[in-house]
Design a protein around this motif. Sequence first.
Motif, PDB file in Angstrom:
ATOM      1  N   THR A 163       0.818  -1.342  -0.050  1.00 50.85           N
ATOM      2  CA  THR A 163      -0.130  -0.008   0.221  1.00 50.85           C
ATOM      3  C   THR A 163       0.816   1.420   0.153  1.00 50.85           C
ATOM      4  O   THR A 163       0.253   2.467   0.028  1.00 50.85           O
ATOM      5  N   HIS A 164       2.262   1.209  -0.040  1.00 42.70           N
ATOM      6  CA  HIS A 164       2.936   2.377  -0.149  1.00 42.70           C
ATOM      7  C   HIS A 164       2.849   3.041  -1.494  1.00 42.70           C
ATOM      8  O   HIS A 164       2.695   2.549  -2.411  1.00 42.70           O
ATOM      9  N   PRO A 165       2.895   4.393  -1.106  1.00 42.47           N
ATOM     10  CA  PRO A 165       2.556   5.052  -2.507  1.00 42.47           C
ATOM     11  C   PRO A 165       3.244   4.968  -3.531  1.00 42.47           C
ATOM     12  O   PRO A 165       3.282   5.066  -4.734  1.00 42.47           O
ATOM     13  N   LEU A 166       4.507   4.740  -3.256  1.00 47.32           N
ATOM     14  CA  LEU A 166       5.496   4.422  -4.245  1.00 47.32           C
ATOM     15  C   LEU A 166       5.118   3.325  -5.261  1.00 47.32           C
ATOM     16  O   LEU A 166       5.387   3.389  -6.609  1.00 47.32           O
ATOM     17  N   ILE A 167       4.648   2.324  -4.572  1.00 49.02           N
ATOM     18  CA  ILE A 167       4.226   0.973  -5.440  1.00 49.02           C
ATOM     19  C   ILE A 167       3.159   1.520  -6.232  1.00 49.02           C
ATOM     20  O   ILE A 167       3.258   1.006  -7.536  1.00 49.02           O
ATOM     21  N   ALA A 168       2.122   2.159  -5.933  1.00 50.83           N
ATOM     22  CA  ALA A 168       1.207   2.626  -6.814  1.00 50.83           C
ATOM     23  C   ALA A 168       1.435   3.775  -7.800  1.00 50.83           C
ATOM     24  O   ALA A 168       1.257   3.439  -9.218  1.00 50.83           O
ATOM     25  N   THR A 169       2.473   4.343  -7.504  1.00 52.36           N
ATOM     26  CA  THR A 169       2.995   5.460  -8.518  1.00 52.36           C
ATOM     27  C   THR A 169       3.716   4.551  -9.733  1.00 52.36           C
ATOM     28  O   THR A 169       3.621   4.857 -10.765  1.00 52.36           O
ATOM     29  N   VAL A 170       4.698   3.769  -9.240  1.00 54.15           N
ATOM     30  CA  VAL A 170       5.662   2.953 -10.260  1.00 54.15           C
ATOM     31  C   VAL A 170       4.475   2.105 -11.383  1.00 54.15           C
ATOM     32  O   VAL A 170       4.824   1.865 -12.252  1.00 54.15           O
ATOM     33  N   GLY A 171       3.825   1.431 -10.394  1.00 56.61           N
ATOM     34  CA  GLY A 171       2.746   0.518 -10.936  1.00 56.61           C
ATOM     35  C   GLY A 171       2.176   1.172 -11.991  1.00 56.61           C
ATOM     36  O   GLY A 171       1.647   0.548 -13.181  1.00 56.61           O
ATOM     37  N   SER A 172       1.353   2.152 -11.678  1.00 56.76           N
ATOM     38  CA  SER A 172       0.534   3.024 -12.467  1.00 56.76           C
ATOM     39  C   SER A 172       1.335   3.478 -13.883  1.00 56.76           C
ATOM     40  O   SER A 172       0.860   3.267 -15.111  1.00 56.76           O
ATOM     41  N   ALA A 173       2.431   3.962 -13.743  1.00 55.56           N
ATOM     42  CA  ALA A 173       3.379   4.539 -14.728  1.00 55.56           C
ATOM     43  C   ALA A 173       3.906   3.347 -15.594  1.00 55.56           C
ATOM     44  O   ALA A 173       4.225   3.353 -16.683  1.00 55.56           O
ATOM     45  N   LEU A 174       4.055   1.984 -14.939  1.00 52.22           N
ATOM     46  CA  LEU A 174       4.488   1.027 -15.960  1.00 52.22           C
ATOM     47  C   LEU A 174       3.018   0.324 -16.555  1.00 52.22           C
ATOM     48  O   LEU A 174       3.366  -0.811 -17.224  1.00 52.22           O
ATOM     49  N   GLY A 175       1.990   0.797 -16.439  1.00 48.84           N
ATOM     50  CA  GLY A 175       0.822   0.227 -16.882  1.00 48.84           C
ATOM     51  C   GLY A 175       0.101  -1.028 -16.140  1.00 48.84           C
ATOM     52  O   GLY A 175      -0.501  -1.715 -16.723  1.00 48.84           O
ATOM     53  N   LEU A 176       0.521  -1.283 -14.843  1.00 48.25           N
ATOM     54  CA  LEU A 176       0.036  -2.381 -13.943  1.00 48.25           C
ATOM     55  C   LEU A 176      -1.205  -1.962 -13.302  1.00 48.25           C
ATOM     56  O   LEU A 176      -1.149  -0.663 -13.005  1.00 48.25           O
ATOM     57  N   SER A 177      -1.950  -3.007 -13.045  1.00 48.68           N
ATOM     58  CA  SER A 177      -3.302  -2.624 -12.124  1.00 48.68           C
ATOM     59  C   SER A 177      -2.849  -2.724 -10.767  1.00 48.68           C
ATOM     60  O   SER A 177      -1.880  -3.452 -10.607  1.00 48.68           O
ATOM     61  N   ALA A 178      -3.672  -2.284  -9.883  1.00 54.75           N
ATOM     62  CA  ALA A 178      -3.371  -2.543  -8.647  1.00 54.75           C
ATOM     63  C   ALA A 178      -3.486  -4.127  -8.168  1.00 54.75           C
ATOM     64  O   ALA A 178      -2.853  -4.261  -7.054  1.00 54.75           O
ATOM     65  N   ASP A 179      -3.984  -4.911  -8.875  1.00 54.19           N
ATOM     66  CA  ASP A 179      -4.061  -6.515  -8.596  1.00 54.19           C
ATOM     67  C   ASP A 179      -2.717  -7.028  -8.719  1.00 54.19           C
ATOM     68  O   ASP A 179      -2.242  -7.635  -8.149  1.00 54.19           O
TER      69      ASP A 179
END
Length: 68
Positions: free
Chosen positions: A52-68
């Motif tokens: 749930t760390h914001p870095l994970i969400a930021t990088v995941g989104s920028a890489l085109g990954l879903s939250a799952d």
Amino acid sequence: MRPLTARQPRLGLLDAGISPSAVSVTLGGVLAGPDKNKAQIEWDYATTFDRTHPLIATVGSALGLSAD
């Protein structure tokens, strides 16, 4: 959710076809200044990652990954 070891997200990204260098490039592209430096330190030196760390969400989104 339990924290991930530093190895787990890196291997998961590699399995998804995303290299460690791509993550570093992404960090440099979506963040700037002190935030960029802090994120790079987190990525390079953290021993665990909280999903749930914001870095994970930021990088995941920028890489085109879903939250799952």
